[in-house]
Design a protein around this motif. Sequence first.
Motif, mmCIF file in Angstrom:
data_model
loop_
_atom_site.group_PDB
_atom_site.id
_atom_site.type_symbol
_atom_site.label_atom_id
_atom_site.label_comp_id
_atom_site.label_asym_id
_atom_site.label_seq_id
_atom_site.Cartn_x
_atom_site.Cartn_y
_atom_site.Cartn_z
ATOM 1 N N VAL A 209 0.879 -1.172 0.000
ATOM 2 C CA VAL A 209 0.000 0.000 0.000
ATOM 3 C C VAL A 209 0.914 1.217 0.000
ATOM 4 C CG1 VAL A 209 -1.817 1.239 1.205
ATOM 5 C CG2 VAL A 209 -1.739 -1.268 1.301
ATOM 6 N N GLU A 210 0.825 2.037 -1.057
ATOM 7 C CA GLU A 210 1.822 3.086 -1.256
ATOM 8 C C GLU A 210 1.240 4.480 -1.053
ATOM 9 O OE1 GLU A 210 2.992 2.033 -5.254
ATOM 10 O OE2 GLU A 210 4.741 0.938 -4.495
ATOM 11 N N ASP A 211 2.151 5.444 -0.926
ATOM 12 C CA ASP A 211 1.847 6.885 -0.933
ATOM 13 C C ASP A 211 0.949 7.314 0.217
ATOM 14 O OD1 ASP A 211 3.348 7.068 -3.265
ATOM 15 O OD2 ASP A 211 1.606 6.712 -4.546
ATOM 16 N N LEU A 212 1.164 6.759 1.398
ATOM 17 C CA LEU A 212 0.396 7.170 2.578
ATOM 18 C C LEU A 212 1.042 8.396 3.211
ATOM 19 C CD1 LEU A 212 -0.265 3.688 4.254
ATOM 20 C CD2 LEU A 212 -1.819 5.016 2.797
ATOM 21 N N VAL A 213 0.201 9.339 3.612
ATOM 22 C CA VAL A 213 0.662 10.523 4.340
ATOM 23 C C VAL A 213 0.671 10.247 5.838
ATOM 24 C CG1 VAL A 213 0.218 12.972 4.800
ATOM 25 C CG2 VAL A 213 -0.315 12.003 2.562
ATOM 26 N N LEU A 214 -0.267 9.441 6.262
ATOM 27 C CA LEU A 214 -0.491 9.192 7.687
ATOM 28 C C LEU A 214 -0.716 7.707 7.887
ATOM 29 C CD1 LEU A 214 -2.950 11.132 9.998
ATOM 30 C CD2 LEU A 214 -3.265 8.695 9.637
ATOM 31 N N SER A 215 -0.121 7.157 8.944
ATOM 32 C CA SER A 215 -0.363 5.757 9.266
ATOM 33 C C SER A 215 -0.470 5.613 10.781
ATOM 34 C CB SER A 215 0.755 4.866 8.717
ATOM 35 O OG SER A 215 2.017 5.331 9.134
ATOM 36 N N ILE A 216 -1.622 5.164 11.233
ATOM 37 C CA ILE A 216 -1.883 4.970 12.660
ATOM 38 C C ILE A 216 -2.063 3.481 12.911
ATOM 39 C CG2 ILE A 216 -3.497 5.403 14.549
ATOM 40 C CD1 ILE A 216 -4.191 8.059 13.183
ATOM 41 N N VAL A 217 -1.276 2.943 13.828
ATOM 42 C CA VAL A 217 -1.336 1.526 14.179
ATOM 43 C C VAL A 217 -2.053 1.410 15.524
ATOM 44 C CG1 VAL A 217 -0.009 -0.568 14.602
ATOM 45 C CG2 VAL A 217 0.838 1.147 12.974
ATOM 46 N N CYS A 218 -3.139 0.662 15.553
ATOM 47 C CA CYS A 218 -3.952 0.559 16.768
ATOM 48 C C CYS A 218 -3.926 -0.862 17.328
ATOM 49 C CB CYS A 218 -5.399 0.943 16.475
ATOM 50 S SG CYS A 218 -5.623 2.697 16.058
ATOM 51 N N ASN A 219 -3.788 -0.941 18.641
ATOM 52 C CA ASN A 219 -3.860 -2.218 19.341
ATOM 53 C C ASN A 219 -5.175 -2.380 20.065
ATOM 54 O OD1 ASN A 219 -2.672 -4.717 20.336
ATOM 55 N ND2 ASN A 219 -2.536 -3.714 22.333
#
Length: 322
Positions: A209-219
Amino acid sequence: MRALLVVNPAATTTSARTRDVLIHALASEMKLEVVTTEYRGHARDLGRRAVQSKDIELVVALGGDGTVNEVVNGLLHEGPDPERLPRLAVVPGGSTNVFARALGIPNDAVEATGAILDALSTRSERTVGLGVAAGTPGTEDESVPARWFTFCAGFGFDAGVIGRVEQQRERGKRSTHALYVRQVVRQFLTEPHRRQGLITLERPGHDPVEDLVLSIVCNTSPWTYLGNRPMYASPEASFDKALDVLGLSKLSTPAVARYATQLLTSSPERGPHGKHAVTLHDLTDFTLHSKAPLPFQMDGDHLGLRTSVTFTGVRRALRVIV
């Protein structure tokens, strides 16, 4: 029962008098050792010492999410032992307390202490999964050591906001929700890559998955709170699953207005969505790469700039008194 109470004296929502009351309440029901943290990383060192002692059956963290994160990283310094998972109780003392609130622990420190004592008397506890992030082998970040997180991590825009908040706190500003909102606006106005992201998400067996401005990883879910309002970036995220990811590929003014509104009105059934939103559920292993160094955060703690971070979801890592 022998327990260690780790106290953050800088916890924003508890006074010295309140902490004394809580200590006396806990000490009346267990053999309690109380240690006040004195430096960054002290709570981690205390958690590690508790595991190595073999005599301490429970560690209680009195502080915010940062204190909890340090204690957890100490408890799991050598990784989780499936035969003897460490036990943790949390008395919330920070401004947001996402981990405690996501577990259903009262946000008031006195009420939370009473709930812990009730749970101990009935032997009520829950096994939760956690996330681990480390530098990616074969990249310039490969020497970055692995670190556990309890509720979220972020790479890019949201980590930049947290970095700005920490700068303001170093200048004497109080950690308030209004401060966070102001820094979100400032980060947006100065974000150079908001129309064309630099982040690529890679996972085994799938196209990147390309060209992301923001990435939030949730647990877990909620992702955070704005005052008493829960905000759900990944509504399906759970302590019983691996990790969820919300990625946004565009942060133009209309897109920000749309996704901000969706976050403010999000619910356990529906989070941010649309053609520029990517949502992935229950990921055990994946990597986030960037074409240039970007801010990185875990559990609200800014950890500097990274170009590549590898994530692992561990489903059974810790026992929590609830």
